[in-house]
Design an enzyme around this catalytic site. Structure first.
Site: not given
Ligand code: GRF
Length: 201
Positions: A172, A145, A90-91, A141, A93, A65, A109, A13
């Site tokens: 994609v 999610d 992956m944390r 928030d 907030l 945290r 997400h 992303n």
């Molecule tokens: C993606 O599926 C995003 O929706 C989720 O974590 C993944 C990250 O993928 N939050 P990348 O690191 O952008 O390849």
């Protein structure tokens, strides 16, 4: 508008955001820094290849945290960040972080929220037997999610899908949706009315 992208992993992303920026598809948004809580991840290489500043803040080095979030905020402030985009970060907030960037933290997400929040959303969709899933860009928030939805895209679940094929099909759409949503926010076209978020054309 200076954007800080927070990552923990592969960064596809992030790559889509950087590619959009280079192609003029991010409007006034500019990625000022890519910050990872994990050293050595592919996302950091992608940032370096695009000549974007990188920061690594391993969360394990902090007592709480909140202490970690204070360090995140201080680092983003040093780069004059105004908008935060979580991209596979992956944390969770804390309000400490969210209060520093009110209404200015976005996430993507890989499911159509409120379905399948948390981790392994593609497996959740397959196990549930959903015929349609997708991706969601939302404001963050203090829940997991649960923030107001900015944009969504639907993706079919095919009979012979496994986690890998479904993940790829969703990605994609993620790569199209996230840069467009960042652009809309940076251009001031996104307006919140409670939970409802409206985007002007
Ligand atoms: C993606 O599926 C995003 O929706 C989720 O974590 C993944 C990250 O993928 N939050 P990348 O690191 O952008 O390849």
């Amino acid at each position: 508008m200076k954007v800080g992208v927070l990552v923990s992993g592969s960064g596809t992303n992030l790559q889509a955001i950087l590619d959009a920026q280079r192609a003029g598809g991010l409007g006034p948004a500019r990625v000022a820094v890519v910050l990872s809580n994990v050293a050595g991840v592919r996302a950091l290489e992608r940032a370096k290849a695009a000549a974007v500043a990188t920061e690594v803040l391993p969360h394990k080095g902090y007592a709480s945290r909140q202490a970690f979030d204070e360090a995140l905020v201080a680092t983003l402030r040093r780069h004059d960040v105004e908008l935060v985009a979580l991209a596979g970060f992956m944390r969770l907030l804390t309000p400490t972080f969210l209060g520093a960037f009110p209404g200015r933290v976005m996430n993507i997400h890989p499911a159509l929220l409120p379905a399948f929040p948390g981790v392994h959303s593609q497996k959740q969709a397959l196990d549930y037997g959903a015929r349609v899933t997708g991706c969601t860009v939302h404001f963050v928030d203090d829940g997991c999610d649960t923030g107001p939805i900015i944009a969504q895209a639907a993706v079919p679940v095919l009979d012979d899908d496994d986690v890998a094929t479904l993940t790829a099909r969703i990605l994609v759409e993620e790569h199209r949706l996230y840069p467009a949503a960042i652009r809309a926010v940076a251009e001031g076209r996104v307006r919140s009315e409670g939970r409802r978020v409206k985007i002007a054309p």
